[in-house]
Design a protein around this motif. Structure first.
Motif, PDB file in Angstrom:
ATOM      1  N   ARG A 175       4.908   8.060   7.133  1.00 35.11           N
ATOM      2  CA  ARG A 175       4.654   6.623   7.234  1.00 35.11           C
ATOM      3  C   ARG A 175       3.654   6.324   8.343  1.00 35.11           C
ATOM      4  O   ARG A 175       3.693   6.907   9.419  1.00 35.11           O
ATOM      5  CB  ARG A 175       5.961   5.873   7.502  1.00 35.11           C
TER       6      ARG A 175
ATOM      7  N   ASN B 197       0.809  -1.226   0.000  1.00 34.67           N
ATOM      8  CA  ASN B 197       0.000   0.000   0.000  1.00 34.67           C
ATOM      9  C   ASN B 197       0.839   1.271   0.000  1.00 34.67           C
ATOM     10  O   ASN B 197       0.334   2.358   0.254  1.00 34.67           O
ATOM     11  CB  ASN B 197      -0.968   0.012   1.185  1.00 34.67           C
ATOM     12  N   ALA B 198       2.143   1.125  -0.309  1.00 34.07           N
ATOM     13  CA  ALA B 198       3.016   2.293  -0.452  1.00 34.07           C
ATOM     14  C   ALA B 198       4.095   1.971  -1.474  1.00 34.07           C
ATOM     15  O   ALA B 198       4.698   0.896  -1.432  1.00 34.07           O
ATOM     16  CB  ALA B 198       3.648   2.672   0.881  1.00 34.07           C
TER      17      ALA B 198
ATOM     18  N   GLU C  62       2.689   1.389   6.618  1.00 37.53           N
ATOM     19  CA  GLU C  62       2.528   0.854   5.271  1.00 37.53           C
ATOM     20  C   GLU C  62       3.518  -0.275   4.972  1.00 37.53           C
ATOM     21  O   GLU C  62       4.561  -0.400   5.598  1.00 37.53           O
ATOM     22  CB  GLU C  62       2.726   1.960   4.215  1.00 37.53           C
TER      23      GLU C  62
END
Length: 248
Positions: A128, A58-59, A131
């Motif tokens: 952050r 997801n990053a 992730e």
């Protein structure tokens, strides 16, 4: 033998405001640029062999616009659609803005640094939130981002999306130069792959970085200029010292 022509095995700078051009004017030498390698996008079939599913991350961390293009090209071929909640960490603002070609730009989902490794790590730490990172990269790349994520114990994977391929070289063209400067071990490998029986003769060689230096020596070639060094932290400074000293 006096140095009259130098080949830098990197892409030509986009502007004339570059220390190599200053070096050429100062010493009245010809400085030209030609990469010995290029990056070729891998196929979806090749990507699948890595057993990496983009939707599991997801990053994403992007360091170039070409990586953005190739990554989303692979996603299309794999029939993968990124989540609208995915975050994107980019080396520069121009890369972040380029993402608009593929995603809906959302300020809270796209972050960018100042073009430096430190700037990139700062935005990762600042934004952050647990992730799982994916780093689209080439098969030969610096490990600084991965080392940073590993040190921080962040969950991540490197997704190889490019393979490094040697360009076709013509020895007659290479022999036009008195000095060739390498910046990666793969550049040295490309020279040897093109010319397995290459004889250095009067050609002088420069290398930037310990790995490139070792690659030159492992290839059985003589190294004349090495950087970084205490008196020359950059290759242009090392070349300037070499040319100023009129060392043969």
């Amino acid at each position: 033998m006096k140095i009259k022509a130098i080949l830098i095995t990197q892409p030509k700078p986009e502007t004339d405001k570059n220390p190599y051009f200053d070096l050429a004017r100062k010493h009245n030498v010809v400085v030209e640029f030609k990469p010995f390698i290029h990056l070729e996008g891998i196929t979806a079939k090749e990507f699948r062999k890595q057993k990496i599913n983009p939707i599991d991350y997801n990053a994403l961390i992007f360091t170039s616009r070409s990586a953005v293009d190739q990554y989303f090209k692979l996603c299309d071929e794999l029939r993968v659609k990124m989540s609208p909640d995915a975050k994107y960490y980019c080396m520069t603002e121009s890369i972040a803005l380029y993402l608009q070609k593929y995603i809906l730009f959302r300020k809270r989902k796209v972050f960018f640094g100042d073009g430096t490794f430190q700037g990139l790590t700062e935005i990762i730490e600042k934004h952050r939130d647990g992730e799982k990172f994916l780093i689209p990269c080439s098969d030969i790349h610096k490990a600084d981002i991965s080392d940073f994520l590993r040190k921080k114990k962040y969950e991540f994977a490197e997704g190889i999306i490019f393979k490094t391929v040697p360009v076709e070289l013509i020895e007659q063209e290479i022999r036009k130069y008195d000095l060739i400067v390498f910046f990666t071990p793969s550049g040295v490998t490309a020279l040897k792959q093109n010319f397995p029986d290459f004889q250095q003769k009067a050609l002088r060689l420069g290398a930037f970085g310990p790995l490139t230096t070792q690659a030159v020596l492992n290839a059985g070639l003589q190294l004349n200029i090495q950087a970084p060094a205490p008196a020359a932290p950059s290759m242009t400074m090392a070349l300037d010292n070499y040319l100023s000293g009129n060392i043969h």
